[in-house]
Design a protein around this motif. Structure first.
Motif, PDB file in Angstrom:
ATOM      1  N   THR A 228       0.835  -1.194   0.000  1.00  0.00           N
ATOM      2  CA  THR A 228       0.000   0.000   0.000  1.00  0.00           C
ATOM      3  C   THR A 228       0.872   1.246   0.000  1.00  0.00           C
ATOM      4  N   ALA A 230      -0.221   3.889   1.533  1.00  0.00           N
ATOM      5  CA  ALA A 230      -0.648   4.615   2.733  1.00  0.00           C
ATOM      6  C   ALA A 230       0.509   4.783   3.709  1.00  0.00           C
ATOM      7  N   LYS A 231       0.495   5.883   4.457  1.00  0.00           N
ATOM      8  CA  LYS A 231       1.534   6.166   5.439  1.00  0.00           C
ATOM      9  C   LYS A 231       1.218   5.466   6.768  1.00  0.00           C
ATOM     10  N   ALA A 234      -1.866   6.295   8.909  1.00  0.00           N
ATOM     11  CA  ALA A 234      -3.198   5.789   8.570  1.00  0.00           C
ATOM     12  C   ALA A 234      -3.563   4.568   9.403  1.00  0.00           C
ATOM     13  N   ILE A 283      -8.658   2.322   2.710  1.00  0.00           N
ATOM     14  CA  ILE A 283      -7.218   2.351   2.455  1.00  0.00           C
ATOM     15  C   ILE A 283      -6.924   1.372   1.312  1.00  0.00           C
ATOM     16  N   TYR A 285      -5.032  -1.083  -1.136  1.00  0.00           N
ATOM     17  CA  TYR A 285      -3.892  -1.982  -1.040  1.00  0.00           C
ATOM     18  C   TYR A 285      -3.961  -2.976  -2.190  1.00  0.00           C
TER      19      TYR A 285
END
Length: 338
Positions: A228, A230-231, A234, A283, A285
């Protein structure tokens, strides 16, 4: 049970290089002892000290109850890392030659079958593939039906099918009472074969135990890798430890990757909780991969610690040398001024 192979405080240096720094180990009859560690850690030196081809500076060793130089060679076999028999002999002729060195040797045909080369007996050694040559070398160590077998990187260059043949052979030898000391860089090999594993680093035995015990103590927790962008922020509300993996391991500087997140200590039934978390928060992924820690993680952790300790010691030595040079310069300057 009485140890068949034992070492007590073995030390060996080559000039300023310390190869063994007080190694002690005891290996029982029928046990497969896997010896792992970085290049230069002292594995080959330890094997040589235990087989009588290198004399330690101090400490003691015994094999089958005797000091290594006095051990009955009919009961001992050694496969060194580098072993180059004559090229212009067939596989059968080579094993027949080595069988002739012993009073009561095994049938070379039987040994060739054991290493999976029953159909290659009439092939010159030089015409065999690298993996087949290595299997012939393994066979050469078995012609005397040894009670103790030392194997230094035995499956190097052998294809996966041949490697499994050698693994099964080693397991059957152990089941029959042969004690095996095995050095390897293949963690899957050590994890499958070894009853007990010792990790050498900088000449010292820094860990010794069953693969399961070592993984439990040093391997860390399971990893659920989420592909992913995303950081980590998240995942602040996720009820599991989260980290962003780095692009290298060990004592070197590391930088985080940007395409995955690792969630620690998640059991397989709990993966669904993580998926629910991702979907509830939308989110994105592209994949999930769950892995358990293994011997490789133990190796990397302990070897990295040793490397870090060596680097820190070198830094301290350099800093101490700089301070000494500075004081000497100051004293010289003061003397010149006076």
């Amino acid at each position: 049970m009485e140890a068949v192979v034992e070492a007590s405080e073995l030390r060996k240096s080559y000039g300023e290089t310390v190869a063994l720094a007080g190694v002690s180990v005891a290996i029982e009859r029928g046990e497969i002892f896997g010896l792992i560690g970085p290049n230069g850690a002292g594995k080959t030196t330890l094997v040589r000290a235990l087989t009588g081809t290198t004399e330690p500076d101090s400490g003691t060793a015994r094999v089958l109850g005797d000091p290594p130089p006095a051990t009955d060679r009919n009961r001992l076999a050694v496969l060194p890392q580098a072993f180059s028999p004559p090229d212009r002999l067939t596989a059968h002729e080579l094993l027949s030659y080595y069988a002739g060195l012993y009073d009561d040797a095994r049938d070379p045909e039987e040994v060739l079958a054991d290493v999976g080369l029953a159909d290659a007996g009439d092939t010159w050694y030089e015409a065999l593939s690298g993996g087949q040559q290595r299997r012939v070398c393994v066979g050469a160590t078995l012609v005397n039906d040894p009670d103790v077998l030392f194997l230094d990187e035995p499956t190097t260059g052998i294809d996966p099918a041949g490697r499994r043949t050698v693994w099964r052979l080693i397991e059957s030898l152990s089941a029959g009472g042969t004690t095996v000391v095995l050095t390897t860089h293949d963690m899957a090999e050590a994890e499958r074969l070894a009853d007990r594993v010792g990790l050498l680093a900088d000449g010292a035995l820094v860990a010794d135990g069953t693969p399961t015990d070592l993984v439990d103590e040093h391997g860390g927790s399971s990893r659920l890798t989420i592909e992913t962008a995303a950081k980590p922020a998240a995942f602040d509300e996720l009820a599991y430890p989260v980290e962003q993996p780095s692009d290298s391991r060990g004592g070197e500087s590391r930088s985080p990757t940007t395409d995955s997140i690792v969630v620690r200590a998640v059991t397989p039934p709990e993966i669904g909780d993580v998926v629910d978390y991702l979907e509830e928060r939308e989110i994105a992924y592209s994949g999930l991969e769950w892995t358990e820690p293994g011997l490789e993680e133990v190796y990397l952790e302990l070897a990295s610690r040793a490397e870090l300790g060596r680097t820190d010691a070198a830094d301290r030595n350099r800093a101490g040398g700089t301070e000494t040079e500075t004081r000497d310069d100051e004293q010289t300057s003061a003397g010149e001024t006076a």
